[in-house]
Write an enzyme that holds these catalytic residues in place. Structure first.
Site, mmCIF file in Angstrom:
data_model
loop_
_atom_site.group_PDB
_atom_site.id
_atom_site.type_symbol
_atom_site.label_atom_id
_atom_site.label_comp_id
_atom_site.label_asym_id
_atom_site.label_seq_id
_atom_site.Cartn_x
_atom_site.Cartn_y
_atom_site.Cartn_z
ATOM 1 N N LYS A 169 -7.257 27.407 -1.039
ATOM 2 C CA LYS A 169 -8.026 26.162 -0.884
ATOM 3 C C LYS A 169 -7.209 25.136 -0.093
ATOM 4 O O LYS A 169 -6.006 25.289 0.095
ATOM 5 C CB LYS A 169 -8.401 25.595 -2.254
ATOM 6 C CG LYS A 169 -7.223 25.234 -3.143
ATOM 7 C CD LYS A 169 -7.695 24.745 -4.499
ATOM 8 C CE LYS A 169 -6.501 24.393 -5.376
ATOM 9 N NZ LYS A 169 -6.905 23.835 -6.679
ATOM 10 N N TYR A 222 9.667 -2.137 9.330
ATOM 11 C CA TYR A 222 8.718 -3.109 8.781
ATOM 12 C C TYR A 222 9.160 -3.617 7.407
ATOM 13 O O TYR A 222 9.623 -2.839 6.566
ATOM 14 C CB TYR A 222 7.327 -2.469 8.627
ATOM 15 C CG TYR A 222 6.606 -2.237 9.923
ATOM 16 C CD1 TYR A 222 6.245 -3.292 10.746
ATOM 17 C CD2 TYR A 222 6.248 -0.954 10.313
ATOM 18 C CE1 TYR A 222 5.555 -3.089 11.937
ATOM 19 C CE2 TYR A 222 5.561 -0.727 11.495
ATOM 20 C CZ TYR A 222 5.215 -1.803 12.306
ATOM 21 O OH TYR A 222 4.543 -1.580 13.479
#
Length: 381
Positions: free
Chosen positions: A35, A277
């Site tokens: 999956k 940042y």
């Protein structure tokens, strides 16, 4: 030249990890769970790596159709069953095996089977896995409902073969740490499953953690009549661990994915200079840092803080500052021979994905599945 970031998948490692699962499985069969695009490794690569599995298990019907188109003729199990009536029609046409966890799925199946029977007067060929809720409380019929559900399926002639499935909530045991209340224990779920299963002999309960701890294999080593015929390992097949207290390497697993890039710039910091940042990192001393072509838009976790392990030119170091969309920074102060173009491994065989996940307060499953489409995939072997 294209941006240097890539994701390399090893077919040999996938094959090795499947073999580990098969050895643990003893006399049980193995569903290889693919999956989420084979946990980020790619469906096509998974078919090569898991060619010796007894069957494949997945969620998306489009993935199952692709597996048939690529030549997979062995069983395919749809782990959450049908999401719409059309899925039942597709399962009948492609011979997918279906999990049934709710009454509405049974109604869709009845309608499809009756229509098919009226059209061709043939018996159904679908195999059903009735999911029961043994304590995880996500999907599945209550224990007291199982007998009626099985009787309904049998009386309506809805399936060629009917078996039971369930799912362990705590086979890794790590989630018990710090809990103020008792957890649902694997043996408790196992015994409930066996009791309800009766004479059904080919059910499935075991995930990666249970495979590696051999919960199911030990329980049924001398009794092959119990309803535990299939195991369904997932994350272990890709070389990551389901455990918080031991590594994949300790269980003999090999990482199937190397997430790599390159240093694209060098910065020399003075004491007190800040990086990235939010200025989340301040250099405590003069430092040499590398800027790497990898960011959260590539699938690297943005919340991985300074100190997350990473490798440059085959040597371990750590990240510094906040991860941005397309770049992150690493400490090269002690790696004097590194430069622009030096190879970087975000995770793989030097730094494991589980180490990075732990530093980012998540799990390896999430990181493997999060690799972005813009990252080049390279299949080795």
């Amino acid at each position: 030249m294209s941006r240097p970031i890539y994701c390399q998948i090893s077919i040999a490692a996938l094959q090795h990890n499947l073999q580990v699962a098969k050895q643990k499985a003893r006399h049980h069969k193995v569903w290889a769970v693919i999956k989420a695009n084979a946990y980020g490794h790619g469906t096509a690569a998974a078919l090569q790596g898991f060619a010796m599995a007894d069957g494949l298990a997945m969620l998306d019907f489009s993935d199952a159709v692709l597996c048939r188109q690529l030549g997979w003729s062995k069983p395919i199990l749809m782990l959450e069953g049908a999401f719409a009536p059309a899925d039942v029609e597709l399962a009948l046409a492609q011979q997918f095996e279906l999990v049934v966890h709710s009454q509405y799925q049974l109604e869709w199946l009845k309608q499809a089977i009756l229509q098919k029977r009226d059209a061709s007067n043939q018996r159904p060929v679908v195999n059903l896995k009735v999911k029961i809720n043994t304590g995880m409380n996500r999907l599945g019929f209550a224990l007291g409902e199982v007998a009626n559900v099985l009787q309904s399926i049998q009386s309506a002639g809805l399936a060629k073969e009917v078996t039971l499935v369930t799912h362990f909530a705590n086979a890794d045991m790590s989630e018990a740490d710090g809990l103020a209340h008792p957890m649902v224990e694997p043996n408790q779920q196992l015994q409930a499953f066996i009791k309800v299963g009766g004479n059904l002999t080919q059910g499935s309960i075991t995930n990666s953690a249970a495979v590696l701890t051999e919960i199911q294999a030990k329980q049924t080593a001398d009794d092959q009549t119990q309803p535990l015929g299939w195991m369904r390992p997932g994350v272990m097949l890709y070389g990551a661990t389901p455990f918080g207290h031991r590594s994949a390497e300790q269980d003999g697993l090999q990482p199937a994915m190397v997430f790599g890039s390159q240093v694209i710039a060098i910065q020399h910091l003075k004491q007190g200079d800040q990086v990235g940042y939010g200025s989340r990192f301040t250099a405590p001393n003069p430092m040499r840092i590398g800027i790497v072509a990898c960011g959260y838009a590539d699938g690297y976790p943005r919340h991985a803080g300074s100190g997350t392990p990473i490798a440059v030119a085959g040597q371990r170091t750590v990240t510094v500052g906040r991860v941005s969309m397309d770049m992150l920074a690493v400490d090269l102060t002690h790696l004097l021979e590194t430069n622009v173009g030096s190879a970087v491994q975000m995770w793989g065989d030097i730094v494991s994905v589980d180490e990075v996940a732990k530093a980012a307060d998540t799990i390896g499953y999430e990181l493997l599945c999060a690799i972005a489409p813009r990252v080049r995939r390279l299949i080795v072997g």
